[in-house]
Design a protein around this motif. Structure first.
Motif, PDB file in Angstrom:
ATOM      1  N   LEU A 190       0.820  -1.213   0.000  1.00 41.18           N
ATOM      2  CA  LEU A 190       0.000   0.000   0.000  1.00 41.18           C
ATOM      3  C   LEU A 190       0.854   1.264   0.000  1.00 41.18           C
ATOM      4  N   ASP A 191       1.920   1.272   0.789  1.00 45.61           N
ATOM      5  CA  ASP A 191       2.748   2.475   0.899  1.00 45.61           C
ATOM      6  C   ASP A 191       3.490   2.787  -0.394  1.00 45.61           C
ATOM      7  N   ALA A 192       3.612   1.805  -1.297  1.00 44.08           N
ATOM      8  CA  ALA A 192       4.338   2.022  -2.554  1.00 44.08           C
ATOM      9  C   ALA A 192       3.452   2.619  -3.641  1.00 44.08           C
ATOM     10  N   LEU A 193       2.132   2.651  -3.425  1.00 45.09           N
ATOM     11  CA  LEU A 193       1.232   3.155  -4.460  1.00 45.09           C
ATOM     12  C   LEU A 193       1.400   4.666  -4.584  1.00 45.09           C
ATOM     13  N   PRO A 194       1.732   5.165  -5.776  1.00 44.12           N
ATOM     14  CA  PRO A 194       1.998   6.597  -5.927  1.00 44.12           C
ATOM     15  C   PRO A 194       0.727   7.421  -5.826  1.00 44.12           C
ATOM     16  N   ARG A 195       0.767   8.458  -5.006  1.00 43.67           N
ATOM     17  CA  ARG A 195      -0.386   9.335  -4.860  1.00 43.67           C
ATOM     18  C   ARG A 195       0.080  10.759  -4.618  1.00 43.67           C
ATOM     19  N   SER A 196      -0.784  11.687  -4.908  1.00 46.87           N
ATOM     20  CA  SER A 196      -0.442  13.104  -4.802  1.00 46.87           C
ATOM     21  C   SER A 196      -0.522  13.580  -3.361  1.00 46.87           C
ATOM     22  N   ALA A 197       0.073  14.756  -3.118  1.00 42.93           N
ATOM     23  CA  ALA A 197      -0.033  15.370  -1.799  1.00 42.93           C
ATOM     24  C   ALA A 197      -1.485  15.687  -1.470  1.00 42.93           C
ATOM     25  N   ILE A 198      -2.275  15.999  -2.495  1.00 42.68           N
ATOM     26  CA  ILE A 198      -3.695  16.298  -2.270  1.00 42.68           C
ATOM     27  C   ILE A 198      -4.410  15.085  -1.691  1.00 42.68           C
ATOM     28  N   LEU A 199      -4.173  13.912  -2.276  1.00 40.76           N
ATOM     29  CA  LEU A 199      -4.823  12.704  -1.771  1.00 40.76           C
ATOM     30  C   LEU A 199      -4.242  12.289  -0.426  1.00 40.76           C
ATOM     31  N   ARG A 200      -2.938  12.464  -0.252  1.00 34.88           N
ATOM     32  CA  ARG A 200      -2.316  12.092   1.028  1.00 34.88           C
ATOM     33  C   ARG A 200      -2.864  12.908   2.192  1.00 34.88           C
ATOM     34  N   ALA A 201      -3.453  14.055   1.914  1.00 38.01           N
ATOM     35  CA  ALA A 201      -4.043  14.872   2.974  1.00 38.01           C
ATOM     36  C   ALA A 201      -5.413  14.355   3.406  1.00 38.01           C
ATOM     37  N   GLN A 202      -5.960  13.380   2.693  1.00 35.88           N
ATOM     38  CA  GLN A 202      -7.257  12.815   3.017  1.00 35.88           C
ATOM     39  C   GLN A 202      -7.111  11.709   4.077  1.00 35.88           C
ATOM     40  N   PRO A 203      -8.189  11.348   4.765  1.00 38.83           N
ATOM     41  CA  PRO A 203      -8.127  10.256   5.742  1.00 38.83           C
ATOM     42  C   PRO A 203      -7.649   8.955   5.090  1.00 38.83           C
ATOM     43  N   PRO A 204      -6.986   8.080   5.863  1.00 40.02           N
ATOM     44  CA  PRO A 204      -6.439   6.836   5.290  1.00 40.02           C
ATOM     45  C   PRO A 204      -7.464   5.996   4.550  1.00 40.02           C
ATOM     46  N   GLU A 205      -8.690   5.915   5.073  1.00 41.43           N
ATOM     47  CA  GLU A 205      -9.687   5.079   4.405  1.00 41.43           C
ATOM     48  C   GLU A 205     -10.094   5.659   3.057  1.00 41.43           C
TER      49      GLU A 205
END
Length: 319
Positions: free
Chosen positions: A231-246
């Motif tokens: 899961l931690d390797a899946l690339p995502r933006s800072a915008i999405l990383r600011a959302q709750p984990p679920e």
């Protein structure tokens, strides 16, 4: 304005590569000698695949992009496409913007419009795209093998789904962040150059239209294997990383509309994968491995499975 004037004004251009294009009962395509023809169709319906407020130029872009993404996943070079368009009425402003977005992407990939049809009805767009690939060089879903690495292209999985949730009113973003994610939803970039560069390197590939869990599951089923993703390797933006984990998990694993490539390759080919990605100017990330045991497992940083219950979009089971 009548049907044939509409076609002439907005969608008729001189042929460049086709032997015969718009204006006859059939188009004539001439693949290079010895090449196989790759064909894919996609249907987009207002309210199902796009919202009524989408800019026409972006809609024209996306209508072709989702088809080019299928060619990318096959490692095929674009040749041409047909367009079937249902319109509730003739709207010159809409058609000018739609054609502008459509042809800008078509020209970028040297893929010309060679025919199609128009009719009156609820807004619907169906494109069939044609490409070519050398025999035995197509990327297929059935080639993944135990021990292969699993890779994905792009740097912002899940942004498109996040934008959709904002449009649905279930999430909120500020103006600039919403525009960034909405661009991901409405203006995806097909990874054609990467698909071509991965020929002879990747053992399998698929484009992510309905979500990583479901789309990669098609590869695993066709190949008779399983996989474990990090899961931690899946690339995502800072915008999405600011959302709750679920929310992050739902968007990156089951969001859909990413139009990135997920593919497998032997570990010994890792350097060739990164070189192909660099040549295609496309970021890639290793996100897991192919297993002999069937099923798809997604593990968090502590090794706990986190994807239970998540499933990708299905037109006949998803509301």
């Amino acid at each position: 304005m009548g049907e044939f004037e509409l076609i002439r004004r907005f969608f008729t251009r001189p042929t460049r590569r086709a032997a015969l294009g718009v204006g006859d009962d059939c188009a004539l395509l001439a693949p290079a000698p010895g090449m196989q023809l790759a064909v894919s169709s996609d249907l987009l319906l207002e309210g199902r695949h796009f919202v009524s407020t989408v800019a026409p130029e972006r809609l024209g872009h996306k209508a072709l992009a989702v088809n080019l993404s299928d060619l990318a996943a096959c490692g095929a070079a674009p040749l041409g496409f047909t367009l079937a368009l249902a319109l509730p009425q003739v709207d010159a402003g809409f058609l000018e913007g739609f054609a502008r977005g459509l042809f800008a992407l078509a020209d970028a990939h040297d893929c010309e419009l060679v025919g199609g049809d128009t009719t009156r009805g609820p807004l619907a767009i169906c494109i069939t795209v044609f490409g070519e690939v050398p025999p035995g060089r197509a990327l297929l879903r059935s080639g993944a093998r135990p021990g292969d690495d699993v890779w994905v292209s792009g740097s912002s999985l899940g942004d498109a789904r996040l934008a959709l949730e904002v449009l649905r009113g279930t999430r909120a973003l500020d103006g600039s962040d919403f525009e960034t994610t909405r661009r991901a939803l409405e203006r995806p970039m097909p990874r054609v150059a990467l698909g071509l560069a991965l020929r002879g390197i990747a053992t399998s590939a698929i484009d992510l239209s309905d979500g990583l869990v479901g789309d990669l599951g098609h590869v695993l089923a066709a190949s008779g294997v399983g996989a474990t993703l990090e899961l931690d390797a899946l690339p995502r933006s800072a915008i999405l990383r600011a959302q709750p984990p679920e929310v992050q998990r739902a968007c990156v694993l089951a969001g859909g509309d990413d139009y990135e490539l997920a593919f497998s390759a032997p570990p010994r080919a890792a350097d060739r994968v990164t070189e192909a990605a660099a040549a295609a100017a496309t970021p890639v990330a290793r996100i897991g491995r192919v297993d002999a045991a069937p099923g798809l497992r997604v593990l968090d940083g502590d090794g706990h499975e986190v994807a239970a219950g998540l499933r990708s979009f299905d037109h006949f089971t998803t509301a």
